[in-house]
Design a protein around this motif. Sequence first.
Motif, PDB file in Angstrom:
ATOM      1  N   ASN A 186       1.668   4.389  -2.782  1.00 45.48           N
ATOM      2  CA  ASN A 186       1.329   5.715  -2.244  1.00 45.48           C
ATOM      3  C   ASN A 186      -0.106   5.792  -1.723  1.00 45.48           C
ATOM      4  N   LEU A 187      -0.635   4.646  -1.290  1.00 47.35           N
ATOM      5  CA  LEU A 187      -1.978   4.618  -0.689  1.00 47.35           C
ATOM      6  C   LEU A 187      -1.818   4.725   0.830  1.00 47.35           C
TER       7      LEU A 187
ATOM      8  N   GLU B 256      -3.445   6.374   3.206  1.00 51.25           N
ATOM      9  CA  GLU B 256      -4.635   6.240   4.054  1.00 51.25           C
ATOM     10  C   GLU B 256      -4.991   4.763   4.227  1.00 51.25           C
ATOM     11  N   GLN B 257      -4.889   4.006   3.148  1.00 48.08           N
ATOM     12  CA  GLN B 257      -5.163   2.570   3.225  1.00 48.08           C
ATOM     13  C   GLN B 257      -4.132   1.885   4.120  1.00 48.08           C
TER      14      GLN B 257
ATOM     15  N   ALA C 282       0.830  -1.206   0.000  1.00 47.61           N
ATOM     16  CA  ALA C 282       0.000   0.000   0.000  1.00 47.61           C
ATOM     17  C   ALA C 282       0.869   1.262   0.000  1.00 47.61           C
ATOM     18  N   ARG C 283       1.914   1.272   0.804  1.00 50.12           N
ATOM     19  CA  ARG C 283       2.785   2.449   0.868  1.00 50.12           C
ATOM     20  C   ARG C 283       3.572   2.606  -0.430  1.00 50.12           C
TER      21      ARG C 283
END
Length: 434
Positions: free
Chosen positions: A66-67, A69-70, A62-63
Amino acid sequence: MTKQVLFGMLMLMSFNLIDTYFIGLLGTDPLAAISFTFPVTFTIISLSIGLGIGTSAVIAKARGANLLEQAKDDGLGALILSFILVAVLAFLTYLFTNEIFTLLGAKSDLLPLIHEYMDIWYIGAVFLMSPMVGNAVLRASGDAKTPSIIMATSGLINAILDPLLIFGIGPFPELGIQGAAIASVIAWAFGFVIVIYILAVKRKLIWIRWIPITQFIAVSKRILKIGLPAAGANMLTPIAMAVLTAIIAVHGNAAVAGFGVGTRIESIASMVVLALSMTLPPFISQNFGAGQWDRVEQAYKSVIKFVLLWQLGVYLLLALAAGYIAMAFGKDDPVVMDVIKLFIWTLPLSYGFQGIIILSNSSLNALHRPMSALVLSVIRLFVFYVPFAYLGSVYFGLVGLFVGALIGNVFTAIIAYKWFLKALPQAAVVKAEG
């Protein structure tokens, strides 16, 4: 990366060995009781290790996309999921404590001592497991240093409290084996508070709120897809150790006590391998994603060569120090000392091959082949390790048991090495098709 992880593991495992030393001062029976608890405690720990692997993989992905918030949702969901699953597993094992340890071969005279330790351990289990998953969140965010510091500090607190609570030094009550469990829970609770503070307040890597149930289910599915096979593979080890403990219990409490000391020594002797098993997979996964298959193969083979040489050096040091180690932990019981020396002179000779198995397993997970890793664990433990140890015990007693386990590690290592190299072109085809 390995140096940072190694520091925390060195401190934590050293203090665990100190914990065993202090309990050994209470006598053979308390040491045997602690040895019986290892398969049960490590089964619960293995669940958290698997959840940590799943958590790290999901959050890192996820990071990387670049997600952010997820990633925060995933981190919070992982902590809640681990808390629930560990609490349920600890409660179930608590309900069947007598039955489980009797099945492991513990005699009725040891059950009260086992209860003194485990009844406290069950209560504190969630405080141990949540930091393990929290540390996985930190590593997935690129921070390997902070988790090491947390592990080392928790271990230091445990080591300081152990003699105070076990022997009743100063104003502290003399609690014996129960004091060791209380010291551990206090140390874990400290780690729990610190890791939650760092994640939620200082780094803001998780939300400080309850996520909706539908979102929690979605996060849990993502984590368990990878975490369950990894947890299953890890949980096979304590199950195999439980069978081995039951076999050794036939030889008496002193033999179990000596074996228990040996398993603690094994954790120290295999520390570099375990640290590499946490740092090699991210390297492999990164190059897997980039299609750099030559680098994957080169890294894997280089680490395998290093581990074989390193563990040979470790074995020679242990063999030379076997008598001193046996005197330190066996005290006045010659049978316990003999078992410790026998353990050190045989099994550590195969730790280099065991390292090949561990690193092949973690590398298969890095190639997104968790079921292959699980099958390899089954083959190692229930086709070679335990059967060979059992047959050795039947025909040659404790010597045969340890030599049989050694041979089982060698055979499995050969299979693991060939299996991983065979998996590389297969993984390349899957990625190309994807």
